[in-house]
Design an enzyme around this catalytic site. Structure first.
Site, PDB file in Angstrom:
ATOM      1  N   GLY A   1      -7.372  -4.677  14.027  1.00  0.00           N
ATOM      2  CA  GLY A   1      -7.962  -5.815  14.717  1.00  0.00           C
ATOM      3  C   GLY A   1      -8.564  -5.345  16.038  1.00  0.00           C
ATOM      4  O   GLY A   1      -8.070  -4.406  16.654  1.00  0.00           O
TER       5      GLY A   1
ATOM      6  N   ARG B   1       0.808  -1.221   0.000  1.00  0.00           N
ATOM      7  CA  ARG B   1       0.000   0.000   0.000  1.00  0.00           C
ATOM      8  C   ARG B   1       0.845   1.276   0.000  1.00  0.00           C
ATOM      9  O   ARG B   1       0.348   2.369  -0.199  1.00  0.00           O
ATOM     10  CB  ARG B   1      -0.975  -0.013   1.195  1.00  0.00           C
ATOM     11  CG  ARG B   1      -2.148  -0.955   0.999  1.00  0.00           C
ATOM     12  CD  ARG B   1      -2.952  -1.138   2.291  1.00  0.00           C
ATOM     13  NE  ARG B   1      -2.336  -2.129   3.178  1.00  0.00           N
ATOM     14  CZ  ARG B   1      -2.790  -2.434   4.399  1.00  0.00           C
ATOM     15  NH1 ARG B   1      -3.846  -1.814   4.886  1.00  0.00           N
ATOM     16  NH2 ARG B   1      -2.197  -3.351   5.138  1.00  0.00           N
TER      17      ARG B   1
HETATM   18  C1  UD1 Z   1      -1.957  -6.164  11.954  1.00  0.00           C
HETATM   19  C2  UD1 Z   1      -2.790  -6.995  12.940  1.00  0.00           C
HETATM   20  C3  UD1 Z   1      -3.979  -6.172  13.441  1.00  0.00           C
HETATM   21  C4  UD1 Z   1      -3.484  -4.887  14.072  1.00  0.00           C
HETATM   22  C5  UD1 Z   1      -2.555  -4.123  13.119  1.00  0.00           C
HETATM   23  C6  UD1 Z   1      -1.880  -2.994  13.851  1.00  0.00           C
HETATM   24  C7  UD1 Z   1      -2.610  -9.358  12.382  1.00  0.00           C
HETATM   25  C8  UD1 Z   1      -3.247 -10.505  11.693  1.00  0.00           C
HETATM   26  N1  UD1 Z   1      -3.252  -8.198  12.303  1.00  0.00           N
HETATM   27  O1  UD1 Z   1      -2.757  -5.875  10.812  1.00  0.00           O
HETATM   28  O2  UD1 Z   1      -4.712  -6.908  14.410  1.00  0.00           O
HETATM   29  O3  UD1 Z   1      -4.565  -4.078  14.471  1.00  0.00           O
HETATM   30  O4  UD1 Z   1      -1.503  -4.965  12.591  1.00  0.00           O
HETATM   31  O5  UD1 Z   1      -1.137  -2.193  12.970  1.00  0.00           O
HETATM   32  O6  UD1 Z   1      -1.597  -9.529  12.991  1.00  0.00           O
HETATM   33  N2  UD1 Z   1       4.296  -9.205   8.340  1.00  0.00           N
HETATM   34  C9  UD1 Z   1       5.235 -10.188   8.104  1.00  0.00           C
HETATM   35  N3  UD1 Z   1       4.863 -11.332   7.488  1.00  0.00           N
HETATM   36  C10 UD1 Z   1       3.591 -11.572   7.099  1.00  0.00           C
HETATM   37  C11 UD1 Z   1       2.623 -10.570   7.342  1.00  0.00           C
HETATM   38  C12 UD1 Z   1       3.003  -9.397   7.963  1.00  0.00           C
HETATM   39  O7  UD1 Z   1       6.403 -10.010   8.455  1.00  0.00           O
HETATM   40  O8  UD1 Z   1       3.337 -12.661   6.549  1.00  0.00           O
HETATM   41  C13 UD1 Z   1       4.708  -7.967   9.001  1.00  0.00           C
HETATM   42  C14 UD1 Z   1       4.564  -6.742   8.102  1.00  0.00           C
HETATM   43  O9  UD1 Z   1       5.750  -6.496   7.395  1.00  0.00           O
HETATM   44  C15 UD1 Z   1       4.243  -5.644   9.108  1.00  0.00           C
HETATM   45  C16 UD1 Z   1       3.557  -6.366  10.251  1.00  0.00           C
HETATM   46  O10 UD1 Z   1       3.892  -7.732  10.119  1.00  0.00           O
HETATM   47  O11 UD1 Z   1       5.429  -5.034   9.614  1.00  0.00           O
HETATM   48  C17 UD1 Z   1       2.047  -6.184  10.234  1.00  0.00           C
HETATM   49  O12 UD1 Z   1       1.537  -6.637   8.981  1.00  0.00           O
HETATM   50  P1  UD1 Z   1       0.374  -5.868   8.223  1.00  0.00           P
HETATM   51  O13 UD1 Z   1       0.119  -6.591   6.966  1.00  0.00           O
HETATM   52  O14 UD1 Z   1       0.655  -4.430   8.149  1.00  0.00           O
HETATM   53  O15 UD1 Z   1      -0.845  -6.150   9.228  1.00  0.00           O
HETATM   54  P2  UD1 Z   1      -2.139  -5.246   9.442  1.00  0.00           P
HETATM   55  O16 UD1 Z   1      -3.097  -5.545   8.353  1.00  0.00           O
HETATM   56  O17 UD1 Z   1      -1.737  -3.844   9.646  1.00  0.00           O
HETATM   57 MG    MG Z   2       0.007  -2.830   9.291  1.00  0.00          MG
END
Ligand code: UD1
Ligand code: MG
Length: 450
Positions: free
Chosen positions: A144, A19
């Site tokens: 979340g 995004r």
């Molecule tokens: C996530 C949370 C949500 C919370 C929000 C806060 C989950 C499922 N959801 O959503 O509850 O309110 O953050 O900002 O946890 N990442 C990885 N590997 C992956 C997926 C993500 O390393 O497979 C990392 C991303 O790089 C990022 C972080 O985890 O730094 C959060 O991932 P993102 O996709 O931004 O989650 P949100 O949709 O924001």
């Molecule tokens: Mg996030």
């Protein structure tokens, strides 16, 4: 600041952050001139963690380069969700039996105190399985949700996409940060599935699984500004604005006058002394240190520079890396200083470039003076002694030295060293031709009339 027991920090940074629409990895976008990821690592380091692991995946080369050996690296080659990402760090933490705190690379402004508070809560008498950091944003957006009782005991955590209308109405949101003991975390993670709207392994399911078995998981809260997540450029700009607002307030609380606070821009490491006055539209890049009683007039750009007590800078001055202004120095409008030291009381008030130079105490650098420091291949040094007077529009062709107390005539191109107390004149000698201008005009008028 200390943690109650040894802990490991896991920072998730495997998602590219689509995004952001950027070739640069999301966690490397900067706030106050410092990549988000390094804001987080600095906060965590303040608590002296036993272990640090950064989980990388998409754009891993960029992220690893930024980590630069400060943490272990775990690779998540496919981004299957936050729970899956945390599992990727298990090998790197093999044998570690303390507490584990998970942080999200895109939630960069978490304070060390807050992480310490989570760990303290984990070790409270009721010994919860997990401590989640929650917050109540003005607009809960797609965060979340945390379904908890008034004591903070969590019943369930639900992602926005999977939430019912009733759950979406809950204002307590998940920051992403969670703390648990290694012995509890790894087995719970292994049981998480991906039967949800996103088809991802959700880290918050750790809590839902434990809670379903009657094992207590709790939420503690913090301010929304501290844990706002960044998923887009607009959110990045909003967080930068919030950071700047906080920093301006700190600067004023510490004794600086900001004439138009909302127009002053600080870097993460800007140092400002007491009784400093900062005018409108002043921007600090990284590495600026301003001592007490300095005045910075409007429209200055200052980066990698130190300014000593009593100096006056600007308006419209640019201090670049390596600029060192001594006590009481004046640097005025349209003056650029780079990698140069100006001694006590030296002045360069107008339209000047001083690069790769030392200017002795009390010297006066006339308007339009330029140090010619670069020949297209090498940078060379200009050394001006104490109490020297550099006439307006002097070109100092480096390497060159002007001795103490020497004077250069206005318009000189100085290519050889000038001894102390000498006058150097290096320009075409003036000659007058009486009546020449009048004769010239007469002749031209006559030829036009023909
Ligand atoms: C996530 C949370 C949500 C919370 C929000 C806060 C989950 C499922 N959801 O959503 O509850 O309110 O953050 O900002 O946890 N990442 C990885 N590997 C992956 C997926 C993500 O390393 O497979 C990392 C991303 O790089 C990022 C972080 O985890 O730094 C959060 O991932 P993102 O996709 O931004 O989650 P949100 O949709 O924001
Ligand atoms: Mg996030």
């Amino acid at each position: 600041m200390t943690s109650p027991a040894p802990f490991a920090a896991i920072i998730l940074a495997a998602g590219m952050g689509t995004r952001m629409r950027s070739a640069r990895h999301k966690v490397l976008h900067r706030i106050a001139g410092k990549p988000m990821l390094l804001h987080l690592m600095d906060a965590v380091d303040a608590l002296a963690p036993a272990e640090k692991v950064v989980v990388v995946g998409a754009g891993r080369d960029q992220v690893e380069a930024a980590v630069a050996g400060r943490a272990k690296i775990a690779v998540q080659s496919e981004q299957l969700g936050t729970a899956h990402a945390v599992r990727m760090a298990e090998d790197a933490l093999a044998g570690f039996e303390g507490d584990v705190v998970v942080l999200y690379g895109d939630t960069p402004l978490v304070k060390a105190e807050t992480v310490a508070r989570m760990l303290d809560r984990l070790h409270a008498e009721d010994a919860p399985v997990a401590v989640v950091l929650g917050f109540r944003p003005a607009d809960p957006l797609a965060y979340g949700r945390i379904i908890a009782d008034t004591d903070g005991r969590i019943a369930e955590m639900v992602e926005f996409r999977d939430a019912t209308a009733e759950e979406r109405a809950v204002t307590l949101c998940n920051s992403g940060l969670i703390a648990a003991r290694a012995a509890d975390l790894w087995p719970l993670l292994a049981r998480i599935g991906n039967a949800n709207a996103a088809g991802e392994y959700y880290l918050p399911d750790v809590v839902t699984l434990a809670a379903a078995e009657g094992r207590a998981c709790v939420v503690i809260e913090t301010e929304a500004a501290e844990v706002a997540g960044i998923n887009s450029r607009a959110e990045l700009a909003a967080l930068e604005a919030a950071w700047q607002a906080r920093r301006r307030a700190e600067a004023m609380a510490a004794g600086a006058t900001l004439l138009a606070p909302e127009t002053v821009w600080f870097a993460h490491d800007t140092i400002i002394g007491r009784d400093v006055t900062i005018g409108q539209n002043v921007v600090f890049g990284p590495g600026a240190a301003i001592a007490d009683d300095v005045t910075i007039h409007a429209f200055c750009h200052i980066e990698g520079a130190t300014v000593a007590t009593g100096a006056i800078v600007g308006p419209y001055a640019r201090l670049r890396p390596g600029a060192e202004l001594g006590e009481g120095v004046h640097v005025g409008n349209f003056v650029e200083v780079k990698k140069a030291r100006l001694g006590k009381g030296a002045k360069a008030n107008h339209l000047t470039y001083i690069g790769d130079a030392t200017i002795g105490a009390g010297s006066n650098i006339g308007a339009g003076t330029i140090t010619c420091n670069y020949d297209g291949f090498n940078k060379s040094l200009t050394e001006v002694g104490e109490g020297a007077f550099i006439g307006s529009n002097t070109a100092l062709v480096a390497p060159v030295k002007v001795g103490d107390g020497a004077i250069t005539a206005a318009g000189s191109v100085i290519t050889r060293d000038v001894p102390a107390d000498a006058l150097a004149v290096a320009r075409g000698r003036q000659e007058e031709r009486p009546g020449w201008a009048a004769r010239f005009r007469e002749k031209m008028r006559a030829s036009k009339a023909r």
